[in-house]
Design a protein around this motif. Structure first.
Motif, PDB file in Angstrom:
ATOM      1  N   TYR A 100      28.263   0.946 -18.846  1.00  0.00           N
ATOM      2  CA  TYR A 100      28.175  -0.501 -19.048  1.00  0.00           C
ATOM      3  C   TYR A 100      26.869  -0.984 -18.425  1.00  0.00           C
ATOM      4  N   ASP A 101      25.843  -1.022 -19.273  1.00  0.00           N
ATOM      5  CA  ASP A 101      24.509  -1.385 -18.805  1.00  0.00           C
ATOM      6  C   ASP A 101      24.021  -2.625 -19.543  1.00  0.00           C
ATOM      7  N   ALA A 102      22.781  -2.975 -19.329  1.00  0.00           N
ATOM      8  CA  ALA A 102      22.229  -4.200 -19.923  1.00  0.00           C
ATOM      9  C   ALA A 102      22.350  -4.200 -21.438  1.00  0.00           C
ATOM     10  N   ALA A 103      22.063  -3.060 -22.061  1.00  0.00           N
ATOM     11  CA  ALA A 103      22.117  -2.992 -23.517  1.00  0.00           C
ATOM     12  C   ALA A 103      23.533  -3.228 -24.031  1.00  0.00           C
ATOM     13  N   LEU A 104      24.519  -2.641 -23.365  1.00  0.00           N
ATOM     14  CA  LEU A 104      25.895  -2.809 -23.829  1.00  0.00           C
ATOM     15  C   LEU A 104      26.373  -4.242 -23.620  1.00  0.00           C
ATOM     16  N   PHE A 105      26.084  -4.825 -22.444  1.00  0.00           N
ATOM     17  CA  PHE A 105      26.490  -6.212 -22.205  1.00  0.00           C
ATOM     18  C   PHE A 105      25.796  -7.170 -23.170  1.00  0.00           C
ATOM     19  N   ALA A 106      24.534  -6.873 -23.527  1.00  0.00           N
ATOM     20  CA  ALA A 106      23.804  -7.735 -24.465  1.00  0.00           C
ATOM     21  C   ALA A 106      24.443  -7.719 -25.846  1.00  0.00           C
ATOM     22  N   GLY A 107      25.090  -6.621 -26.191  1.00  0.00           N
ATOM     23  CA  GLY A 107      25.722  -6.518 -27.502  1.00  0.00           C
ATOM     24  C   GLY A 107      27.111  -7.111 -27.574  1.00  0.00           C
ATOM     25  N   MET A 108      27.697  -7.430 -26.432  1.00  0.00           N
ATOM     26  CA  MET A 108      29.042  -8.005 -26.419  1.00  0.00           C
ATOM     27  C   MET A 108      29.004  -9.489 -26.774  1.00  0.00           C
ATOM     28  N   VAL A 136      26.764  -0.660 -14.385  1.00  0.00           N
ATOM     29  CA  VAL A 136      25.546  -0.949 -13.632  1.00  0.00           C
ATOM     30  C   VAL A 136      25.713  -2.355 -13.086  1.00  0.00           C
ATOM     31  N   GLU A 137      25.937  -2.468 -11.799  1.00  0.00           N
ATOM     32  CA  GLU A 137      26.314  -3.747 -11.201  1.00  0.00           C
ATOM     33  C   GLU A 137      25.254  -4.828 -11.428  1.00  0.00           C
ATOM     34  N   ALA A 138      23.991  -4.461 -11.284  1.00  0.00           N
ATOM     35  CA  ALA A 138      22.918  -5.454 -11.465  1.00  0.00           C
ATOM     36  C   ALA A 138      22.900  -5.980 -12.898  1.00  0.00           C
ATOM     37  N   ASP A 139      23.212  -5.117 -13.867  1.00  0.00           N
ATOM     38  CA  ASP A 139      23.220  -5.538 -15.271  1.00  0.00           C
ATOM     39  C   ASP A 139      24.394  -6.466 -15.566  1.00  0.00           C
ATOM     40  N   LEU A 140      25.540  -6.199 -14.945  1.00  0.00           N
ATOM     41  CA  LEU A 140      26.679  -7.096 -15.113  1.00  0.00           C
ATOM     42  C   LEU A 140      26.355  -8.462 -14.516  1.00  0.00           C
ATOM     43  N   LEU A 141      25.772  -8.479 -13.335  1.00  0.00           N
ATOM     44  CA  LEU A 141      25.400  -9.743 -12.705  1.00  0.00           C
ATOM     45  C   LEU A 141      24.434 -10.543 -13.574  1.00  0.00           C
ATOM     46  N   ALA A 142      23.440  -9.863 -14.147  1.00  0.00           N
ATOM     47  CA  ALA A 142      22.458 -10.538 -14.992  1.00  0.00           C
ATOM     48  C   ALA A 142      23.117 -11.134 -16.230  1.00  0.00           C
ATOM     49  N   ALA A 143      24.077 -10.409 -16.809  1.00  0.00           N
ATOM     50  CA  ALA A 143      24.770 -10.912 -18.000  1.00  0.00           C
ATOM     51  C   ALA A 143      25.593 -12.152 -17.668  1.00  0.00           C
ATOM     52  N   LEU A 144      26.258 -12.154 -16.528  1.00  0.00           N
ATOM     53  CA  LEU A 144      27.057 -13.308 -16.125  1.00  0.00           C
ATOM     54  C   LEU A 144      26.163 -14.500 -15.796  1.00  0.00           C
ATOM     55  N   ARG A 145      25.104 -14.249 -15.056  1.00  0.00           N
ATOM     56  CA  ARG A 145      24.212 -15.346 -14.662  1.00  0.00           C
ATOM     57  C   ARG A 145      23.480 -15.933 -15.857  1.00  0.00           C
ATOM     58  N   GLY A 146      23.236 -15.093 -16.870  1.00  0.00           N
ATOM     59  CA  GLY A 146      22.532 -15.570 -18.054  1.00  0.00           C
ATOM     60  C   GLY A 146      23.449 -16.154 -19.105  1.00  0.00           C
ATOM     61  N   GLY A 147      24.764 -16.191 -18.841  1.00  0.00           N
ATOM     62  CA  GLY A 147      25.702 -16.752 -19.809  1.00  0.00           C
ATOM     63  C   GLY A 147      25.923 -15.872 -21.012  1.00  0.00           C
ATOM     64  N   ARG A 148      25.580 -14.592 -20.896  1.00  0.00           N
ATOM     65  CA  ARG A 148      25.744 -13.669 -22.029  1.00  0.00           C
ATOM     66  C   ARG A 148      27.116 -13.006 -22.035  1.00  0.00           C
ATOM     67  N   LEU A 149      27.941 -13.362 -21.062  1.00  0.00           N
ATOM     68  CA  LEU A 149      29.292 -12.832 -20.950  1.00  0.00           C
ATOM     69  C   LEU A 149      30.142 -13.946 -20.325  1.00  0.00           C
ATOM     70  N   ALA A 150      31.331 -14.189 -20.903  1.00  0.00           N
ATOM     71  CA  ALA A 150      32.130 -15.323 -20.426  1.00  0.00           C
ATOM     72  C   ALA A 150      32.737 -15.082 -19.057  1.00  0.00           C
TER      73      ALA A 150
END
Length: 304
Positions: free
Chosen positions: A200-208, A224-238
């Motif tokens: 579960y990295d940046a690419a996978l979270f970006a596709g969700m 990848v904890e940093a990638d999950l944080l970035a997705a949440l902070r960027g609103g790319r994951l609910a």
């Protein structure tokens, strides 16, 4: 038969086992490990004994995860079985709790109440919710069976594509990104193996989907904890519900504590029930005595 019993709840285990099998000789002193052909232990308490060169004929783990027993330098010339068949209902209850909270916007409604603001938005039903269970093994299949009556659309990810009821589809791990993009909720239940780390990295979270929920109740090493944080902070994951982390307990300065739309559940998703575990052990003990295969027997090469 002598059985080494090392468990934080060993008094409860001893009571259950003696009630069912009075002839078992249960030992609790690690110094007596060499005289016990069978160990019923939690993995972290077995590791020091294995490092001393001790090993049983058969070790029954009280955990589903046996990562500590696969560490470099530990022996692998004994039979090992992990806890199986006892975590499905608690895991399903765990997922149902957070999935309903997400769909019903529980935290948002609590915030509205604190602000004295009426929130009458209609929530979506679980019926038709697209759930992807990554790790369609023993626990994942039980979770799917318990959630199926709610009308959830079920797909799974396993080591290879195959038919597993009640999943409508089960794909191989190479289809994870494609299937995660389909899902309203992704539940990770994968064990810790070289093939499952950092999936579960940046690419996978970006596709969700941006309104999707990610739940990790497998192993912390899968994300990848940093990638999950970035997705949440960027609103790319609910939202995200995280039960397992790379470091446990989570240190006070970890960014997960203050991450937006992230809930921590402290590795509590599916605790071992001593009564169910004792029943599994006694069943496996009968199999062991009669030379049969064990439930949950581990292939050291695969790592599970």
């Amino acid at each position: 038969m002598r059985v080494l019993l090392l468990e934080r709840e060993q008094a409860r285990y001893a009571e259950l086992l003696r009630s069912a099998e009075p002839d078992l000789e249960l030992l609790h002193d690690p110094a007596q490990a060499a005289s016990c052909p069978v160990w019923l232990v939690q993995p972290d308490l077995a590791v020091p004994l294995l490092r001393q060169g001790l090993r049983p004929a058969w070790l029954q783990s009280t955990w589903a995860g046996i990562t500590p027993l696969l560490a470099s330098g530990l022996p692998r010339d004994y039979r090992l079985s992990r806890a199986v068949g006892i975590f499905g209902q608690p895991m399903a209850e765990y997922l149902l709790t957070y999935l309903l909270a997400h769909r019903r916007r529980l935290l948002a409604r609590l915030a509205s109440q604190v602000e004295r603001r009426w929130d009458d938005r209609a929530p979506p039903s679980l019926r038709g919710c697209k759930l992807l269970i990554v790790g369609a093994g023993d626990i994942g299949t039980q979770v799917a069976r318990l959630l199926a009556p709610f009308g959830v659309e079920l797909r799974g990810i396993a080591a290879r594509p195959r038919v597993i009821a009640p999943f409508a589809e089960v794909h191989g791990l190479d289809a994870l990104a494609e299937q995660a993009a389909w899902a309203d909720c992704v539940l990770n239940l994968l064990p810790d193996t070289p093939a499952t780390r950092d999936l579960y990295d940046a690419a996978l979270f970006a596709g969700m989907r941006a309104d999707a929920l990610f739940v990790n109740a497998g192993r912390g090493s899968a994300m990848v904890e940093a990638d999950l944080l970035a997705a949440l902070r960027g609103g790319r994951l609910a939202g995200a519900v995280i039960d397992v982390c790379r470091e446990e307990p989570l240190p006070p300065g970890h960014p997960f504590w203050e991450a937006p739309n992230l809930l921590l559940s402290g590795h509590s998703a599916a605790p071992t029930d001593p009564a169910a575990m004792a029943e599994l052990f006694l069943d496996n003990l009968r199999r062991y005595r009669s030379g049969q295969s064990l439930r949950g027997e581990v292939d050291f090469v695969r790592g599970y």
